[in-house]
Design an enzyme around this catalytic site. Structure first.
Site, PDB file in Angstrom:
ATOM      1  N   LYS A 198       0.840  -1.210   0.000  1.00  0.00           N
ATOM      2  CA  LYS A 198       0.000   0.000   0.000  1.00  0.00           C
ATOM      3  C   LYS A 198       0.872   1.257   0.000  1.00  0.00           C
ATOM      4  O   LYS A 198       2.040   1.197   0.357  1.00  0.00           O
ATOM      5  CB  LYS A 198      -0.960   0.004   1.188  1.00  0.00           C
ATOM      6  CG  LYS A 198      -1.732  -1.304   1.353  1.00  0.00           C
ATOM      7  CD  LYS A 198      -2.697  -1.594   0.199  1.00  0.00           C
ATOM      8  CE  LYS A 198      -3.037  -3.075   0.085  1.00  0.00           C
ATOM      9  NZ  LYS A 198      -4.202  -3.534   0.765  1.00  0.00           N
TER      10      LYS A 198
HETATM   11  C1  LIG Z   1      -5.044  -4.638   1.202  1.00  0.00           C
HETATM   12  C2  LIG Z   1      -6.510  -4.575   1.226  1.00  0.00           C
HETATM   13  C3  LIG Z   1      -7.265  -4.956   2.349  1.00  0.00           C
HETATM   14  C4  LIG Z   1      -6.663  -5.675   3.515  1.00  0.00           C
HETATM   15  O1  LIG Z   1      -5.608  -5.050   4.104  1.00  0.00           O
HETATM   16  P1  LIG Z   1      -4.498  -5.920   4.873  1.00  0.00           P
HETATM   17  O2  LIG Z   1      -3.738  -4.887   5.626  1.00  0.00           O
HETATM   18  O3  LIG Z   1      -3.667  -6.600   3.835  1.00  0.00           O
HETATM   19  O4  LIG Z   1      -5.186  -6.881   5.752  1.00  0.00           O
HETATM   20  C5  LIG Z   1      -8.621  -4.739   2.338  1.00  0.00           C
HETATM   21  N1  LIG Z   1      -9.231  -4.211   1.271  1.00  0.00           N
HETATM   22  C6  LIG Z   1      -8.558  -3.870   0.166  1.00  0.00           C
HETATM   23  C7  LIG Z   1      -9.302  -3.275  -0.980  1.00  0.00           C
HETATM   24  C8  LIG Z   1      -7.178  -4.045   0.094  1.00  0.00           C
HETATM   25  O5  LIG Z   1      -6.516  -3.717  -1.007  1.00  0.00           O
END
Ligand SMILES: *Cc1c(COP(=O)(O)O)cnc(C)c1O
Length: 428
Positions: A198
């Site tokens: 992210k």
């Molecule tokens: C990455 C992601 C999540 C989950 O986040 P994590 O920190 O990996 O558990 C939820 N929703 C979307 C759209 C994502 O891209």
């Protein structure tokens, strides 16, 4: 002599000489902050770095409260729990998203209702939301996917009309703005991820955001073994960890979903870098989109005028094989990957046929009864637009592509043109 890199030709970018910008980004500031935490001995939760980050992230997002937790999956789960969503309730989620958006609904014993997305921007289609509403519907979880924003005007209007909660899944949208409002400040609760991929990261981690102090109190308790925060915890006064009940001395059932000071220290520094990074990515993406619009067979994702600030987790664009003499999209992606020296991927798999969204593999947990078992079967939902995007249209690259110069964007466009010109090399 074949020209395309995938056939042994010279790639458009030799990454041994010209590597792509690195992700994650860190410097001396992160080193110092981590060593400070190490020396402080305050390694666990509710420490000064965590409190500082919560305050800074709330301010940045334009909300009253932000609360750190372990990841962007748990953020969705505690958001649902804080809103009292559970057995018998339906929650509307887009069919094109990371599995957590739907899986967490099942984890609170509610029913995910998968609806189709809009072909313009790949985000949940408000018309499909309307069609999916029943007397059992309790909430909508729009996802601001890749570079785009779900139509929050339409979604908030539907939510108001039908008395539904809105949880914004902002895992791709830290800092993105809709009509001047930040992602995560429009619905009842915003959910953010700081997973390594992210564009704000601490390796793992997440935040929930809200303007509702009562919800913030519940969310805080849910990530901290059910301990109610101190009465003044949300006026920015930190007295450290402690077993505080609510006014009646009641705790609530939960577990340990807490972040560490090391992660918070990284996030404090990362957040300082984020605004300039977002601006750079947005400028590069706009420029690249203008180049893509000129190349036959590829096209940018529509930018809504109401998106006043863009944020990119992945950069995505659309492919059409007709202009590439029928070249299957997988072959196009592989050829582009070879030219650029960079992973070129499809979109997420639609959740009605997704290898990581398989609730029926866990009957001991999810078979509450036969009816529920049927209700959570992903295959019962029809998602033709999601399927078309996944199978025929989607080309996605990591946001680090957007973190360099405009010359890098020229190179991406050049690579696509090269494949277009030499497409016959890939056809048999
Ligand atoms: C990455 C992601 C999540 C989950 O986040 P994590 O920190 O990996 O558990 C939820 N929703 C979307 C759209 C994502 O891209």
């Amino acid at each position: 002599m074949k020209k395309l890199a995938i056939n042994g030709g010279t790639p458009c970018r030799d990454i041994t000489i010209q590597p792509w910008p690195k992700w994650p980004v860190w410097g001396k500031e992160e080193e110092v902050a981590l060593i400070d935490v190490l020396h402080s001995g305050v390694w666990s939760y509710n420490g000064p770095k965590e409190m500082e980050f919560n305050r800074l992230f709330a301010e940045y997002t334009g909300v009253k409260h932000a609360i750190c937790t372990v990841n962007g999956t748990i953020t969705l789960q505690i958001a649902l729990e804080a809103l009292g969503i559970g057995v018998g309730d339906e929650v509307i989620v887009p069919g094109l998203t990371w599995q957590a958006t739907a899986a967490t609904v099942i984890d609170v014993n509610a029913i995910p209702i998968l609806v189709d997305v809009s072909e313009d921007n790949w985000c949940i289609d408000p018309k499909e939301i309307e069609k999916a509403i029943t007397p059992r519907t309790k909430a909508i979880i729009p996802v601001h996917l890749y570079g785009a924003f779900a139509d929050m005007d339409a979604i908030m209007a539907i939510a108001k009309k039908h008395n539904l909660y809105v949880i914004e899944d902002c895992a791709h949208k830290h800092g993105g703005e809709w009509n001047g409002k930040k992602a995560g400040s429009i619905g009842d609760i915003g959910s953010f991820s700081y997973q390594l991929s992210k564009h704000l990261t601490s390796g793992e981690g997440g935040s929930v955001t809200t303007n509702n102090t009562e919800l913030a109190n519940k969310l805080d308790a849910l990530r901290n073994c059910g301990r109610r925060p101190e009465a003044d915890a949300f006026e920015g006064v930190d007295k450290g960890a402690g077993d505080y009940g609510d006014d009646d001395g009641n705790f609530i059932q939960s577990g340990n979903l807490r972040i560490t000071e090391f992660q918070a220290a990284i996030l404090v520094e990362g957040l300082k870098r984020l605004p300039a990074q977002n601006e750079n990515r947005d400028a590069n993406a706009e420029y690249l989109n203008s180049l893509l619009a000129e190349i036959p067979g590829v096209s940018p994702i529509a930018r809504d005028k109401r998106e006043t600030k863009k944020a990119y987790f992945n950069f995505a664009f659309k492919y059409s094989k007709n202009e590439f003499k029928g070249l299957p999209i997988e072959k196009f992606r592989n050829a582009l990957q070879a030219e650029l020296g960079l992973v070129v991927d499809s979109s997420y798999e639609p959740l009605n046929n997704c290898s990581l969204y398989v609730p029926h593999t866990k009957p001991s947990r999810h078979k509450l009864n036969d009816v529920y078992w049927e209700e959570i079967d992903p295959k019962r939902f029809s998602l033709p637009v999601c399927e078309r995007i996944f199978k025929e249209q989607s080309v996605c690259v990591h946001h680090k592509v957007l973190m360099g110069s405009t010359a890098d964007m020229d190179l991406v466009a050049e690579a696509i043109k090269k494949i277009y010109e030499h497409v016959s090399e890939l056809l048999d």
